[in-house]
Design a protein around this motif. Sequence first.
Motif, PDB file in Angstrom:
ATOM      1  N   LEU A 135      -8.459  -0.541   6.263  1.00 10.48           N
ATOM      2  CA  LEU A 135      -8.874  -1.881   5.858  1.00 10.48           C
ATOM      3  C   LEU A 135     -10.105  -2.274   6.660  1.00 10.48           C
ATOM      4  O   LEU A 135     -10.030  -2.424   7.876  1.00 10.48           O
ATOM      5  CB  LEU A 135      -7.744  -2.885   6.099  1.00 10.48           C
ATOM      6  N   PHE A 155       0.865  -1.169   0.000  1.00  7.07           N
ATOM      7  CA  PHE A 155       0.000   0.000   0.000  1.00  7.07           C
ATOM      8  C   PHE A 155       0.904   1.222   0.000  1.00  7.07           C
ATOM      9  O   PHE A 155       1.545   1.535   0.999  1.00  7.07           O
ATOM     10  CB  PHE A 155      -0.928  -0.011   1.219  1.00  7.07           C
ATOM     11  N   THR A 194       0.536  -1.408   5.664  1.00  7.03           N
ATOM     12  CA  THR A 194      -0.736  -1.414   6.397  1.00  7.03           C
ATOM     13  C   THR A 194      -0.678  -0.592   7.679  1.00  7.03           C
ATOM     14  O   THR A 194      -1.716  -0.281   8.243  1.00  7.03           O
ATOM     15  CB  THR A 194      -1.164  -2.856   6.747  1.00  7.03           C
ATOM     16  N   ASN A 195       0.518  -0.226   8.132  1.00  8.52           N
ATOM     17  CA  ASN A 195       0.652   0.539   9.378  1.00  8.52           C
ATOM     18  C   ASN A 195       0.365   2.020   9.199  1.00  8.52           C
ATOM     19  O   ASN A 195       0.235   2.745  10.175  1.00  8.52           O
ATOM     20  CB  ASN A 195       2.051   0.353   9.969  1.00  8.52           C
ATOM     21  N   ILE A 241      -7.092  -9.543   7.158  1.00  9.63           N
ATOM     22  CA  ILE A 241      -5.894  -9.811   6.370  1.00  9.63           C
ATOM     23  C   ILE A 241      -5.542 -11.279   6.559  1.00  9.63           C
ATOM     24  O   ILE A 241      -5.439 -11.758   7.687  1.00  9.63           O
ATOM     25  CB  ILE A 241      -4.720  -8.917   6.819  1.00  9.63           C
ATOM     26  N   VAL A 268      -4.166   4.150   5.501  1.00  8.58           N
ATOM     27  CA  VAL A 268      -4.658   2.880   4.951  1.00  8.58           C
ATOM     28  C   VAL A 268      -5.784   2.377   5.845  1.00  8.58           C
ATOM     29  O   VAL A 268      -5.592   2.114   7.024  1.00  8.58           O
ATOM     30  CB  VAL A 268      -3.526   1.832   4.854  1.00  8.58           C
TER      31      VAL A 268
END
Length: 194
Positions: A51, A16, A44-45, A55, A49
Amino acid sequence: SGAAVDADILAKDMFFDVNETLDSPEKDIQIDGDVFYINSINGTNSPAVHLNGEIYKSPSITFTGVDLARYRDLAASLSPRGEAVLYDGDLTVDLNNLGDLASESSTDFNPKLIFVSGNVTVAGSYSKSLLIVAGKNLYINGDVVPDASAAVRPQVGLFAKKDVVIPKTVSTVNGDLTVEAFIMADGDGADADG
């Protein structure tokens, strides 16, 4: 940055890429679905981002890949009947104007396959089902959507022997890019720094 996906996604290596020079919401990445990755997942951190799913590390999957010889041969057999385009080099495909790709010798142009030995740049609205195969990279340079007025909803496949890239310079409507297609790429992502 600026991506919104309303579906599950699967990738071999997922990254990402947040453009920190942008402000929210332009820099945000929104995934409303589960994320499945095979080898690695990065980025992802970032607080940009979002979500809204789970995952999962997916077991290794063997895909058949993009068989260039098969699609080239198929395009060669279909092009005399106006059912395919066989192009050597790089090509821009405007899905709104497929007739621009017709050869002068073709009287009944109704392509089902577009095979390009080089890079393909594609965007537009498609009114019939179609497969586009790039011998190198495939660049999505705008929305790729079905024609809403079509009696039967068409489908499009976008295959690349290398990578499928959405360039950072793509102009969008209200910052949204819509791509409704089956996408397959054999590349390693090396050319995907769009």
